[in-house]
Design an enzyme around this catalytic site. Sequence first.
Site, PDB file in Angstrom:
ATOM      1  N   LYS A  89       0.857  -1.193   0.000  1.00  0.00           N
ATOM      2  CA  LYS A  89       0.000   0.000   0.000  1.00  0.00           C
ATOM      3  C   LYS A  89       0.881   1.227   0.000  1.00  0.00           C
ATOM      4  O   LYS A  89       1.806   1.349   0.806  1.00  0.00           O
ATOM      5  CB  LYS A  89      -0.878   0.008   1.263  1.00  0.00           C
ATOM      6  CG  LYS A  89      -1.795   1.221   1.335  1.00  0.00           C
ATOM      7  CD  LYS A  89      -3.061   0.993   0.545  1.00  0.00           C
ATOM      8  CE  LYS A  89      -3.821   2.276   0.243  1.00  0.00           C
ATOM      9  NZ  LYS A  89      -3.320   2.985  -0.988  1.00  0.00           N
ATOM     10  N   GLN A 110       7.220   3.955   4.010  1.00  0.00           N
ATOM     11  CA  GLN A 110       5.786   3.637   3.959  1.00  0.00           C
ATOM     12  C   GLN A 110       5.481   2.354   4.730  1.00  0.00           C
ATOM     13  O   GLN A 110       4.458   2.249   5.402  1.00  0.00           O
ATOM     14  CB  GLN A 110       5.351   3.476   2.490  1.00  0.00           C
ATOM     15  CG  GLN A 110       3.845   3.440   2.286  1.00  0.00           C
ATOM     16  CD  GLN A 110       3.232   4.825   2.216  1.00  0.00           C
ATOM     17  OE1 GLN A 110       3.749   5.689   1.527  1.00  0.00           O
ATOM     18  NE2 GLN A 110       2.153   5.039   2.927  1.00  0.00           N
ATOM     19  N   LYS A 113       5.359   3.262   8.374  1.00  0.00           N
ATOM     20  CA  LYS A 113       4.234   4.178   8.581  1.00  0.00           C
ATOM     21  C   LYS A 113       2.927   3.387   8.605  1.00  0.00           C
ATOM     22  O   LYS A 113       2.099   3.530   9.505  1.00  0.00           O
ATOM     23  CB  LYS A 113       4.202   5.196   7.434  1.00  0.00           C
ATOM     24  CG  LYS A 113       3.080   6.203   7.519  1.00  0.00           C
ATOM     25  CD  LYS A 113       2.827   6.922   6.192  1.00  0.00           C
ATOM     26  CE  LYS A 113       4.082   7.516   5.585  1.00  0.00           C
ATOM     27  NZ  LYS A 113       3.785   8.426   4.457  1.00  0.00           N
ATOM     28  N   LYS A 125       5.360   1.661  -3.068  1.00  0.00           N
ATOM     29  CA  LYS A 125       5.384   3.021  -3.620  1.00  0.00           C
ATOM     30  C   LYS A 125       5.645   2.903  -5.113  1.00  0.00           C
ATOM     31  O   LYS A 125       6.286   1.959  -5.559  1.00  0.00           O
ATOM     32  CB  LYS A 125       6.512   3.833  -2.977  1.00  0.00           C
ATOM     33  CG  LYS A 125       6.291   5.327  -3.037  1.00  0.00           C
ATOM     34  CD  LYS A 125       5.414   5.794  -1.882  1.00  0.00           C
ATOM     35  CE  LYS A 125       4.940   7.209  -2.042  1.00  0.00           C
ATOM     36  NZ  LYS A 125       4.344   7.723  -0.794  1.00  0.00           N
ATOM     37  N   GLY A 164      -2.549   8.240  -4.448  1.00  0.00           N
ATOM     38  CA  GLY A 164      -1.839   9.411  -4.945  1.00  0.00           C
ATOM     39  C   GLY A 164      -0.615   9.734  -4.116  1.00  0.00           C
ATOM     40  O   GLY A 164      -0.402   9.193  -3.047  1.00  0.00           O
ATOM     41  N   ASP A 165       0.199  10.616  -4.645  1.00  0.00           N
ATOM     42  CA  ASP A 165       1.331  11.221  -3.938  1.00  0.00           C
ATOM     43  C   ASP A 165       1.578  12.530  -4.693  1.00  0.00           C
ATOM     44  O   ASP A 165       0.664  13.022  -5.374  1.00  0.00           O
ATOM     45  CB  ASP A 165       2.555  10.290  -3.952  1.00  0.00           C
ATOM     46  CG  ASP A 165       3.647  10.712  -2.972  1.00  0.00           C
ATOM     47  OD1 ASP A 165       3.540  10.388  -1.782  1.00  0.00           O
ATOM     48  OD2 ASP A 165       4.606  11.400  -3.390  1.00  0.00           O
ATOM     49  N   THR A 209      -4.415  13.703   5.390  1.00  0.00           N
ATOM     50  CA  THR A 209      -3.002  13.809   5.766  1.00  0.00           C
ATOM     51  C   THR A 209      -2.787  15.073   6.589  1.00  0.00           C
ATOM     52  O   THR A 209      -2.188  15.041   7.671  1.00  0.00           O
ATOM     53  CB  THR A 209      -2.110  13.799   4.517  1.00  0.00           C
ATOM     54  OG1 THR A 209      -2.528  12.735   3.665  1.00  0.00           O
ATOM     55  CG2 THR A 209      -0.653  13.604   4.886  1.00  0.00           C
TER      56      THR A 209
HETATM   57  O1  2IT Z   1       3.105   9.065   1.591  1.00  0.00           O
HETATM   58  C1  2IT Z   1       1.956   8.610   1.774  1.00  0.00           C
HETATM   59  O2  2IT Z   1       1.635   8.079   2.831  1.00  0.00           O
HETATM   60  C2  2IT Z   1       0.990   8.708   0.679  1.00  0.00           C
HETATM   61  N1  2IT Z   1       1.332   9.245  -0.371  1.00  0.00           N
HETATM   62  C3  2IT Z   1      -0.390   8.127   0.809  1.00  0.00           C
HETATM   63  C4  2IT Z   1      -0.391   6.700   0.439  1.00  0.00           C
HETATM   64  C5  2IT Z   1      -1.749   6.036   0.398  1.00  0.00           C
HETATM   65  O3  2IT Z   1      -1.766   4.850   0.052  1.00  0.00           O
HETATM   66  O4  2IT Z   1      -2.767   6.656   0.689  1.00  0.00           O
END
Ligand code: 2IT
Length: 447
Positions: A89, A110, A113, A125, A164-165, A209
Amino acid sequence: MSYIDRVIEEYKVKDADQPEFIQAVEEVINSVSVIFDKHPEYENMAILERLLEPERIIKFKVPWVDDNGKINVNRGYRIQYNSALGPYKGGIRFHPSVSESILKFLGFEQTFKNALTNLPMGGGKGGSDFNPMGKSDMEIMRFCQSFMTELYRHIGENVDVPAGDMGVGAREVGYFYGQYRRLTGTSERGVITGKGVGYGGSLIRTEATGYGIMYLTMEVLNKFNIDPKGKRIIVSGCGVVGTFAAKKAAELGMKIVGISDITGYVLDEDGFDVTFLDDMRSIKGKTLGDYVKDRGKGKFYENASIYDHDVSVDMVFPCATQNEINLERAKRLVKNGAYVMVEGANMPNTNEALSYFIEKDLIVVPGKAANAGGVATSGLEMTQNSIRLYWSKEKVDEKLQGIMKDIHNQCIATMKEYNLDEKNYVSAANIAGVQRVIDAMIAQGDY
Ligand code: 2IT
């Protein structure tokens, strides 16, 4: 040489061309040395190497036709880092700086996290060196379709769930999802998150976020009996993260004395008017450069970094991108009074800057804890897609607040367990996230 030092040295040679990845590895691994002191058996089990090596790196060609009929080729990637805790994810980034090094650092971060959210999500990612700036909507659509034409065979709601990012928002996710649906002939909503609310997206995902950063900050301030009201803050970055962090900060009574976007920064002693961020989101081409004219206050500095300016500040929220704050800028912030550093972006501080803040006894909250509300709400979007129901804004927001509170509690419990400095959320978050991934890998005989 210790196990940790030996492995870091090995990776510095093996991945010598990947500075951002090495930076993230050194930061995380050095701060979790207590785990390896406690578990000498991890060396024989090659736990570190198993954490550092991505399970899979997919690299592909993305050909696309621009509006002039010219064919262009970009590089696409998906790094499937670790699936011990659930499907891979993590977001997709479109930016000219995207490389294997950047995506490996992001995928590595990630993984831990996502572990902190306590939701069933592994780490991944992806992205491309495609520059979305100045591209037409149709060019963006063709690019996203081409990207997904390669990626679709590698993802799935139980396999790998992108989002997204930087450079990828609801529009791009819509094009990705549409192409996935046509290629597979399924309505597998949970294959990607950050979707539009009309076709499977979750309320609050856009804000999550930024809101999450402030929810966690409130837990931290509460612990130290700091009142947010009137506190002077800097927010760098006016993307989706910085925007909603700033709006929530204003709601909590903080005073935004400085804010930046890609064109420059605004200083406003009166407190930045966050309604201008709504204008920036709704009016194409509006940037911070228009603030002074539109609001009749503040001062704009073009093409310069807010971190090179001396402005007295209590709390700093870097929400732009990696390595925005180096040692020199860190020293300036401390000299100007900063005592709280909350990372909104992923790795916005260089390791030297981060160590300096910790050494100077600031309260430091790392990105993987502070910005976890984004991916956590992606997890909530996956849940809603699975149960085929949508939750209200209030319900999602309440769950988000609960998750941020829980992340804070995990940090506090880890500080107690390992007798850590109570202002150092960096080690605490790293230890809690890394240990959860290690435990799952060991339990699953993951070798
Ligand atoms: O850096 C991050 O945590 C994100 N870009 C969100 C990643 C997500 O799967 O929602």
